[in-house]
Motif scaffolding. Structure first.
Motif, mmCIF file in Angstrom:
data_model
loop_
_atom_site.group_PDB
_atom_site.id
_atom_site.type_symbol
_atom_site.label_atom_id
_atom_site.label_comp_id
_atom_site.label_asym_id
_atom_site.label_seq_id
_atom_site.Cartn_x
_atom_site.Cartn_y
_atom_site.Cartn_z
ATOM 1 N N GLU A 53 -5.413 -2.202 2.798
ATOM 2 C CA GLU A 53 -5.874 -0.905 2.124
ATOM 3 C C GLU A 53 -4.780 -0.576 1.638
ATOM 4 O OE1 GLU A 53 -8.651 -0.267 1.307
ATOM 5 O OE2 GLU A 53 -9.486 -1.806 2.414
ATOM 6 N N ARG A 95 -3.648 -3.532 -0.724
ATOM 7 C CA ARG A 95 -4.614 -3.898 -1.181
ATOM 8 C C ARG A 95 -5.318 -5.652 -1.888
ATOM 9 N NH1 ARG A 95 -3.922 0.942 -6.691
ATOM 10 N NH2 ARG A 95 -4.526 3.082 -5.080
ATOM 11 N N ALA A 134 -12.325 3.218 -5.732
ATOM 12 C CA ALA A 134 -13.455 2.189 -5.566
ATOM 13 C C ALA A 134 -13.985 1.698 -6.057
ATOM 14 C CB ALA A 134 -13.026 2.134 -4.218
#
Length: 294
Positions: free
Chosen positions: A73, A76, A227
């Motif tokens: 996360e 990415r 997201a």
């Protein structure tokens, strides 16, 4: 990569890993640490770390896992080698020799279990008092939201619910922010509005704020998380104008750029309306206080 090296990384406590990245928990409940999400912008802590299982879960995104997926996360990327590189750099560990592309024994992400989820009309209650404190009238809230009753580990809770297109709910209360999965966008088709215009909001509090302010000039799409911008695009192709009321932060700016790259001049940035505020709801609260002479 040898298994012992992977195990060494996996044994790094998630709380220590987050501390190295500059993030501290805002509260502790038993074996659970709660954080403001470390890789996106939010006000209410919805990022949980289970220190016993060494697993994390982000209720805002509906995602979770171990230290490797957490590193993913931050960078990415779903590329395991990128995750390993990030962990090694953060933990000041030597980068191991890479021989295997990905281990086959990663821990399955820990999903929260919502039990006995029930949707009911949103009548006047402490929930609507909470929304009123954020500037949102009962008339607006009751039109678009419901009350969601749910259980977690045998205990019953309730929250304001905002349904999405695949049957999940964004849920909010004074004490909790999360999502009853599946996580998805929400499309609201407004009556007597331009069929050629779609207004985009990051979260449903901003959408409710727009409805309170009378800003909804077309149909409305709520991302429920930046997201979800990829999921949103299948609903946007037919509109001639896309008005964006996104947060005035890095995540909001990146989302705006993503939309501009895809739709070009059809995208209109409307955030100048609430210049000086983080988002549309903050602007609504300030406007309401000024109107009331506070």
């Amino acid at each position: 990569m040898e298994r012992t090296e992977i195990d060494a990384m996996r044994q790094i406590p998630l709380a220590d890993f987050l501390t190295r990245l500059g993030h501290e928990p805002v509260r502790r409940s038993g074996n659970e640490l709660w954080y403001i999400a470390p890789y996106r912008s939010e006000r209410t802590p919805s990022f949980r770390v289970n220190v016993a299982k060494q697993l994390w879960y982000d209720f805002g995104l509906g995602k979770g896992g171990d230290i490797f997926t957490l590193a993913g996360e931050f960078v990415r990327s779903e590329d395991f080698m990128e995750q390993v590189k990030f962990i090694a750099g953060t933990a000041n560990m030597p980068m191991p020799v890479l021989e295997v592309s990905k281990p086959t024994f990663l821990t399955k992400p820990s999903e929260p279990t919502f039990e006995g989820v029930e949707a009911a009309p949103l009548f006047r209650s402490p929930l609507t008092d909470y929304l009123s404190e954020r500037g949102i009238s009962y008339a607006v809230a009751s039109r678009y939201c419901c009350r969601v009753n749910y259980g977690v580990r045998g205990k019953r809770y309730f929250a304001v619910g905002f349904p999405n297109v695949t049957g999940g709910y964004e849920i909010r209360s004074r004490f909790f922010k999360g999502c009853v999965p599946p996580k998805d966008v929400t499309l609201v088709k407004m009556e007597n509005s331009s069929a050629d215009v779609c207004s985009i909001f990051e979260g449903f509090m901003d959408f409710l704020s727009a409805a309170t302010l009378g800003l909804e000039t077309g149909n409305c799409l709520v991302l429920n998380s930046v997201a979800n911008v990829g999921k949103a695009m299948r609903y946007l192709d037919g509109y001639g104008r896309i008005d964006c009321y996104l947060d005035r932060d890095e995540a909001g700016r990146q989302t705006l750029e993503t939309l501009k790259e895809h739709y070009g001049e059809r995208v209109c940035d409307r955030s100048a309306l609430y210049d000086g505020c983080k988002d549309l709801n903050e602007y609504l609260q300030l406007t309401t206080k000024k109107r009331n002479g506070q």
